[in-house]
Design a protein around this motif. Structure first.
Motif, PDB file in Angstrom:
ATOM      1  N   LEU A   2      65.515   4.624   3.782  1.00  0.00           N
ATOM      2  CA  LEU A   2      65.623   4.705   2.338  1.00  0.00           C
ATOM      3  C   LEU A   2      64.258   4.368   1.757  1.00  0.00           C
ATOM      4  O   LEU A   2      63.684   3.333   2.081  1.00  0.00           O
ATOM      5  CB  LEU A   2      66.662   3.712   1.804  1.00  0.00           C
ATOM      6  CG  LEU A   2      68.127   4.002   2.074  1.00  0.00           C
ATOM      7  CD1 LEU A   2      68.987   2.861   1.563  1.00  0.00           C
ATOM      8  CD2 LEU A   2      68.541   5.302   1.420  1.00  0.00           C
ATOM      9  N   GLN A   3      63.767   5.227   0.876  1.00  0.00           N
ATOM     10  CA  GLN A   3      62.461   4.991   0.283  1.00  0.00           C
ATOM     11  C   GLN A   3      62.571   5.070  -1.227  1.00  0.00           C
ATOM     12  O   GLN A   3      63.037   6.079  -1.768  1.00  0.00           O
ATOM     13  CB  GLN A   3      61.441   6.001   0.797  1.00  0.00           C
ATOM     14  CG  GLN A   3      60.015   5.674   0.428  1.00  0.00           C
ATOM     15  CD  GLN A   3      59.004   6.412   1.278  1.00  0.00           C
ATOM     16  OE1 GLN A   3      59.362   7.324   2.026  1.00  0.00           O
ATOM     17  NE2 GLN A   3      57.748   6.032   1.169  1.00  0.00           N
ATOM     18  N   ALA A   4      62.119   4.007  -1.895  1.00  0.00           N
ATOM     19  CA  ALA A   4      62.212   3.914  -3.347  1.00  0.00           C
ATOM     20  C   ALA A   4      60.875   4.263  -3.991  1.00  0.00           C
ATOM     21  O   ALA A   4      59.820   3.965  -3.445  1.00  0.00           O
ATOM     22  CB  ALA A   4      62.638   2.516  -3.758  1.00  0.00           C
ATOM     23  N   GLY A 111      66.446  -0.192   1.433  1.00  0.00           N
ATOM     24  CA  GLY A 111      65.144   0.431   1.316  1.00  0.00           C
ATOM     25  C   GLY A 111      64.107  -0.620   0.977  1.00  0.00           C
ATOM     26  O   GLY A 111      64.428  -1.772   0.667  1.00  0.00           O
ATOM     27  N   GLN A 112      62.844  -0.210   1.016  1.00  0.00           N
ATOM     28  CA  GLN A 112      61.805  -1.159   0.615  1.00  0.00           C
ATOM     29  C   GLN A 112      61.801  -1.268  -0.903  1.00  0.00           C
ATOM     30  O   GLN A 112      62.331  -0.418  -1.586  1.00  0.00           O
ATOM     31  CB  GLN A 112      60.428  -0.717   1.138  1.00  0.00           C
ATOM     32  CG  GLN A 112      59.613   0.147   0.193  1.00  0.00           C
ATOM     33  CD  GLN A 112      60.153   1.528  -0.005  1.00  0.00           C
ATOM     34  OE1 GLN A 112      61.144   1.908   0.567  1.00  0.00           O
ATOM     35  NE2 GLN A 112      59.480   2.293  -0.859  1.00  0.00           N
ATOM     36  N   GLY A 113      61.264  -2.305  -1.440  1.00  0.00           N
ATOM     37  CA  GLY A 113      61.300  -2.530  -2.880  1.00  0.00           C
ATOM     38  C   GLY A 113      60.222  -1.749  -3.615  1.00  0.00           C
ATOM     39  O   GLY A 113      59.214  -1.332  -3.046  1.00  0.00           O
ATOM     40  N   THR A 114      60.483  -1.561  -4.892  1.00  0.00           N
ATOM     41  CA  THR A 114      59.471  -1.019  -5.788  1.00  0.00           C
ATOM     42  C   THR A 114      59.365  -1.971  -6.976  1.00  0.00           C
ATOM     43  O   THR A 114      60.369  -2.413  -7.510  1.00  0.00           O
ATOM     44  CB  THR A 114      59.821   0.415  -6.233  1.00  0.00           C
ATOM     45  OG1 THR A 114      58.739   0.957  -7.003  1.00  0.00           O
ATOM     46  CG2 THR A 114      61.106   0.491  -7.042  1.00  0.00           C
ATOM     47  N   GLN A 115      58.154  -2.281  -7.355  1.00  0.00           N
ATOM     48  CA  GLN A 115      57.935  -3.336  -8.340  1.00  0.00           C
ATOM     49  C   GLN A 115      57.974  -2.781  -9.754  1.00  0.00           C
ATOM     50  O   GLN A 115      57.340  -1.767 -10.061  1.00  0.00           O
ATOM     51  CB  GLN A 115      56.598  -4.016  -8.092  1.00  0.00           C
ATOM     52  CG  GLN A 115      56.380  -5.286  -8.902  1.00  0.00           C
ATOM     53  CD  GLN A 115      55.137  -6.028  -8.454  1.00  0.00           C
ATOM     54  OE1 GLN A 115      54.046  -5.453  -8.385  1.00  0.00           O
ATOM     55  NE2 GLN A 115      55.298  -7.299  -8.122  1.00  0.00           N
TER      56      GLN A 115
END
Length: 120
Positions: A2-4, A111-115
């Motif tokens: 999962l990619q954000a 998924g990894q976070g997005t700031q």
């Protein structure tokens, strides 16, 4: 995986749209959700959408945020309007169950976070 995408810096009252796409051979994804974690705070649920399209939201974002999904693209979105400084956090997408093309199931997939930073 999962990619954000879509995080950034925005002024109060502004808008952002986050996207989270699942890559690879996907057969189905059950419930998708967005969580967020502000510095020094616990991760909290922001919004959730089932495979059938039912949604629920944290009280703090009701009327401002909208979650949606495109099952053909295995993607979940979070439209964030009228952003406030207290919305500042790292945003994470989550799938409670992913079934891949070989019918292997993966549970509680992050998924990894997005700031997201809301500041004047």
């Amino acid at each position: 995986q999962l990619q954000a995408f879509g995080g950034g810096v925005v002024q109060p009252g502004g808008s952002l749209r986050l996207s989270c796409a699942a890559s690879g051979s996907i057969f189905s994804i059950n419930t998708l959700a967005w969580y967020r974690q502000a510095p020094g705070k616990q991760r909290e649920l922001v919004a959730r959408i089932t495979s059938g399209g039912s949604t629920n939201y944290a009280d703090s974002v009701k009327g401002r945020f909208t979650i949606s999904r495109d099952n053909a693209r295995n993607t979940v979105y979070l439209q964030m309007n009228n952003l406030k400084p207290e919305d500042t956090a790292d945003y994470y997408c989550n799938a409670d169950r992913i079934t891949d093309g070989s019918f292997t199931r993966y549970y509680d997939y992050w998924g990894q976070g997005t700031q997201v930073t809301v500041s004047s």
